[in-house]
Design a protein around this motif. Sequence first.
Motif, PDB file in Angstrom:
ATOM      1  N   LEU A  57       0.855  -1.194   0.000  1.00 29.40           N
ATOM      2  CA  LEU A  57       0.000   0.000   0.000  1.00 29.40           C
ATOM      3  C   LEU A  57       0.889   1.240   0.000  1.00 29.40           C
ATOM      4  O   LEU A  57       1.794   1.362   0.834  1.00 29.40           O
ATOM      5  CB  LEU A  57      -0.914   0.048   1.230  1.00 29.40           C
ATOM      6  N   THR A  58       0.641   2.157  -0.930  1.00 26.29           N
ATOM      7  CA  THR A  58       1.356   3.430  -0.967  1.00 26.29           C
ATOM      8  C   THR A  58       0.363   4.558  -0.731  1.00 26.29           C
ATOM      9  O   THR A  58      -0.594   4.724  -1.494  1.00 26.29           O
ATOM     10  CB  THR A  58       2.065   3.644  -2.320  1.00 26.29           C
ATOM     11  N   VAL A  59       0.588   5.308   0.335  1.00 23.35           N
ATOM     12  CA  VAL A  59      -0.318   6.410   0.665  1.00 23.35           C
ATOM     13  C   VAL A  59      -0.260   7.464  -0.438  1.00 23.35           C
ATOM     14  O   VAL A  59       0.798   7.745  -1.002  1.00 23.35           O
ATOM     15  CB  VAL A  59       0.035   7.017   2.047  1.00 23.35           C
ATOM     16  N   ALA A  60      -1.397   8.046  -0.787  1.00 24.50           N
ATOM     17  CA  ALA A  60      -1.466   9.043  -1.855  1.00 24.50           C
ATOM     18  C   ALA A  60      -1.040  10.412  -1.341  1.00 24.50           C
ATOM     19  O   ALA A  60      -1.392  10.798  -0.215  1.00 24.50           O
ATOM     20  CB  ALA A  60      -2.884   9.122  -2.406  1.00 24.50           C
ATOM     21  N   ASN A  61      -0.304  11.161  -2.178  1.00 30.12           N
ATOM     22  CA  ASN A  61       0.129  12.495  -1.719  1.00 30.12           C
ATOM     23  C   ASN A  61      -0.955  13.559  -1.900  1.00 30.12           C
ATOM     24  O   ASN A  61      -0.950  14.578  -1.210  1.00 30.12           O
ATOM     25  CB  ASN A  61       1.432  12.925  -2.396  1.00 30.12           C
ATOM     26  N   LEU A  62      -1.887  13.359  -2.826  1.00 28.60           N
ATOM     27  CA  LEU A  62      -3.029  14.261  -3.016  1.00 28.60           C
ATOM     28  C   LEU A  62      -2.601  15.726  -3.117  1.00 28.60           C
ATOM     29  O   LEU A  62      -3.275  16.627  -2.617  1.00 28.60           O
ATOM     30  CB  LEU A  62      -4.043  14.072  -1.877  1.00 28.60           C
ATOM     31  N   ARG A  63      -1.528  15.974  -3.822  1.00 21.66           N
ATOM     32  CA  ARG A  63      -0.920  17.298  -3.788  1.00 21.66           C
ATOM     33  C   ARG A  63      -1.674  18.318  -4.639  1.00 21.66           C
ATOM     34  O   ARG A  63      -1.421  19.516  -4.516  1.00 21.66           O
ATOM     35  CB  ARG A  63       0.538  17.215  -4.220  1.00 21.66           C
ATOM     36  N   THR A  64      -2.614  17.882  -5.499  1.00 20.45           N
ATOM     37  CA  THR A  64      -3.254  18.824  -6.424  1.00 20.45           C
ATOM     38  C   THR A  64      -4.138  19.830  -5.709  1.00 20.45           C
ATOM     39  O   THR A  64      -4.230  20.989  -6.123  1.00 20.45           O
ATOM     40  CB  THR A  64      -4.081  18.053  -7.476  1.00 20.45           C
ATOM     41  N   MET A  65      -4.838  19.402  -4.656  1.00 21.74           N
ATOM     42  CA  MET A  65      -5.776  20.264  -3.950  1.00 21.74           C
ATOM     43  C   MET A  65      -5.268  20.564  -2.540  1.00 21.74           C
ATOM     44  O   MET A  65      -4.970  19.630  -1.777  1.00 21.74           O
ATOM     45  CB  MET A  65      -7.152  19.598  -3.863  1.00 21.74           C
ATOM     46  N   PRO A  66      -5.155  21.834  -2.141  1.00 23.75           N
ATOM     47  CA  PRO A  66      -4.621  22.171  -0.816  1.00 23.75           C
ATOM     48  C   PRO A  66      -5.328  21.459   0.326  1.00 23.75           C
ATOM     49  O   PRO A  66      -4.670  20.986   1.271  1.00 23.75           O
ATOM     50  CB  PRO A  66      -4.815  23.687  -0.742  1.00 23.75           C
ATOM     51  N   HIS A  67      -6.664  21.353   0.255  1.00 20.27           N
ATOM     52  CA  HIS A  67      -7.385  20.760   1.390  1.00 20.27           C
ATOM     53  C   HIS A  67      -7.114  19.267   1.529  1.00 20.27           C
ATOM     54  O   HIS A  67      -7.324  18.695   2.597  1.00 20.27           O
ATOM     55  CB  HIS A  67      -8.888  21.017   1.266  1.00 20.27           C
ATOM     56  N   ARG A  68      -6.619  18.632   0.471  1.00 20.76           N
ATOM     57  CA  ARG A  68      -6.322  17.210   0.532  1.00 20.76           C
ATOM     58  C   ARG A  68      -4.822  16.939   0.707  1.00 20.76           C
ATOM     59  O   ARG A  68      -4.431  15.846   1.131  1.00 20.76           O
ATOM     60  CB  ARG A  68      -6.849  16.496  -0.712  1.00 20.76           C
ATOM     61  N   SER A  69      -4.014  17.921   0.364  1.00 17.07           N
ATOM     62  CA  SER A  69      -2.563  17.721   0.375  1.00 17.07           C
ATOM     63  C   SER A  69      -2.008  17.445   1.766  1.00 17.07           C
ATOM     64  O   SER A  69      -0.909  16.890   1.892  1.00 17.07           O
ATOM     65  CB  SER A  69      -1.867  18.944  -0.223  1.00 17.07           C
ATOM     66  N   HIS A  70      -2.740  17.808   2.803  1.00 19.72           N
ATOM     67  CA  HIS A  70      -2.236  17.576   4.169  1.00 19.72           C
ATOM     68  C   HIS A  70      -2.823  16.313   4.807  1.00 19.72           C
ATOM     69  O   HIS A  70      -2.630  16.070   5.997  1.00 19.72           O
ATOM     70  CB  HIS A  70      -2.479  18.799   5.060  1.00 19.72           C
ATOM     71  N   GLU A  71      -3.515  15.490   4.011  1.00 21.11           N
ATOM     72  CA  GLU A  71      -4.114  14.269   4.554  1.00 21.11           C
ATOM     73  C   GLU A  71      -3.097  13.159   4.820  1.00 21.11           C
ATOM     74  O   GLU A  71      -3.258  12.366   5.756  1.00 21.11           O
ATOM     75  CB  GLU A  71      -5.174  13.717   3.592  1.00 21.11           C
ATOM     76  N   TRP A  72      -2.082  13.057   3.940  1.00 17.21           N
ATOM     77  CA  TRP A  72      -1.316  11.814   3.904  1.00 17.21           C
ATOM     78  C   TRP A  72      -0.643  11.421   5.220  1.00 17.21           C
ATOM     79  O   TRP A  72      -0.591  10.215   5.540  1.00 17.21           O
ATOM     80  CB  TRP A  72      -0.316  11.815   2.740  1.00 17.21           C
ATOM     81  N   PRO A  73      -0.104  12.351   6.047  1.00 21.41           N
ATOM     82  CA  PRO A  73       0.521  11.866   7.287  1.00 21.41           C
ATOM     83  C   PRO A  73      -0.459  11.136   8.209  1.00 21.41           C
ATOM     84  O   PRO A  73      -0.107  10.107   8.820  1.00 21.41           O
ATOM     85  CB  PRO A  73       1.056  13.150   7.935  1.00 21.41           C
ATOM     86  N   ASN A  74      -1.676  11.651   8.324  1.00 17.24           N
ATOM     87  CA  ASN A  74      -2.658  11.000   9.185  1.00 17.24           C
ATOM     88  C   ASN A  74      -3.190   9.716   8.558  1.00 17.24           C
ATOM     89  O   ASN A  74      -3.469   8.739   9.249  1.00 17.24           O
ATOM     90  CB  ASN A  74      -3.810  11.963   9.473  1.00 17.24           C
ATOM     91  N   THR A  75      -3.325   9.710   7.245  1.00 16.23           N
ATOM     92  CA  THR A  75      -3.721   8.476   6.561  1.00 16.23           C
ATOM     93  C   THR A  75      -2.645   7.409   6.751  1.00 16.23           C
ATOM     94  O   THR A  75      -2.944   6.243   7.048  1.00 16.23           O
ATOM     95  CB  THR A  75      -3.933   8.731   5.061  1.00 16.23           C
TER      96      THR A  75
END
Length: 419
Positions: free
Chosen positions: A118-136
């Motif tokens: 499993l590779t966590v997604a960086n979701l870097r395109t949208m600011p509100h999603r870009s900070h999700e990955w550490p908690n995910t």
Amino acid sequence: MPIVEINFDGLIGPSHNYAGLSFGNLAAMKNAGAVSQPRAAALQGIAKMRSNIALGLTQGMFLPHPRPNRAWLTQLSTDVDSASSELLANAMSASPMWAANAATVSPAPDTADGRCHLTVANLRTMPHRSHEWPNTLAQLRLAFGNEQHFAVHGPVPPAFGDEGAANHMRLTPSHEAPGLEVFVYGVAGGAFPARQHVEAFRAIARVHRLNPERTLFAAQSEEAIAAGAFHNDVVAVANGPVLFAHEQAFADKAALLDTCTRLVPGFEYVEVPAAEVPLTDAISSYLFNGQLVTLPGGEMALIVPSEARETASVWAWLQRHLAGNGAIRRVEVVDVRQSMANGGGPACLRLRVACDPATVDPRFLVDDAKLDRMAEVVASHWPEEIAVADLGRSSLIEAVESARAQMLDLLDLTQLASG
């Protein structure tokens, strides 16, 4: 070791709101500024999980992230009291509910070391999603912490956008057999951004140690992205040997189908013609963002949102397909209207992981009794309504943080309290 598909649904968080942060997501843009109902949203999500269990499916869940994300605001040298309304809205987003974007998953039969990667997604395109990955990532490392069976990887460097399993499909005659992994990326989308970068997926294929001969990179069609298909799972979904897609989903459909036919025993392509279901209807109804699943009896079912039944062209096509004895033998309708209004259907809410359930941390698996207890916490602690103008209100922030803490305590996951 029995391998089954587990659907891990994101529990819709207590900060669920309609701030309209996702450019290119037509539903989110349309409903920007509306009053949300976090309590109803979370209960709808729990009801969907319950209906999956009733169908005989194995069900898991992921938890809401800390909201507001105080750590992210600190990185931006601000806090909840001084942040701009735009930054605070990004810090309060409940978008981790869409677990399809949590990670890309390669089951053990596909990988060189015989582990599920499993590779966590960086979701870097949208600011509100870009900070999700550490908690995910923190949740993934707990849920799949058995290193004999799983390998959990950090994100691809953010120069290359990665949106996770929403752009990834696996075709296989059975969960236990090696599959063809299809990575769908964007190139252009007219006025809207193409969120998934091919180099991100190439990196993931390497780190997952996939067989290059059973790995396919396919471009999403520009017209699909321009019409609002910000992720591939808005226009296509795969399950077992079946690919279910809109006629206009892919840039080079012929090459994709040729590879699938050669490499997937029993491959079956189910196409919805544009002449019968226009791309606009497919996207607004989230027909393809349904969960295409195999039931215990072997038949294939499609779990669709209520909006699919309410869209005449979509419902008519489904009825014709069922009457024609096609690959999809059953259609189940679920109400996830609160998520749909922000652009996330049944498939957006779940991450599929094919593995032995006994190897997963049981705190992340649910049954009816656990869902009952979760629903009680939601009914007692989730805010009933949130207006966008109230996102910075201290009483709301306190209520959101307290609600999440109650759920962590219930599920014995307080180690996730700070992320």
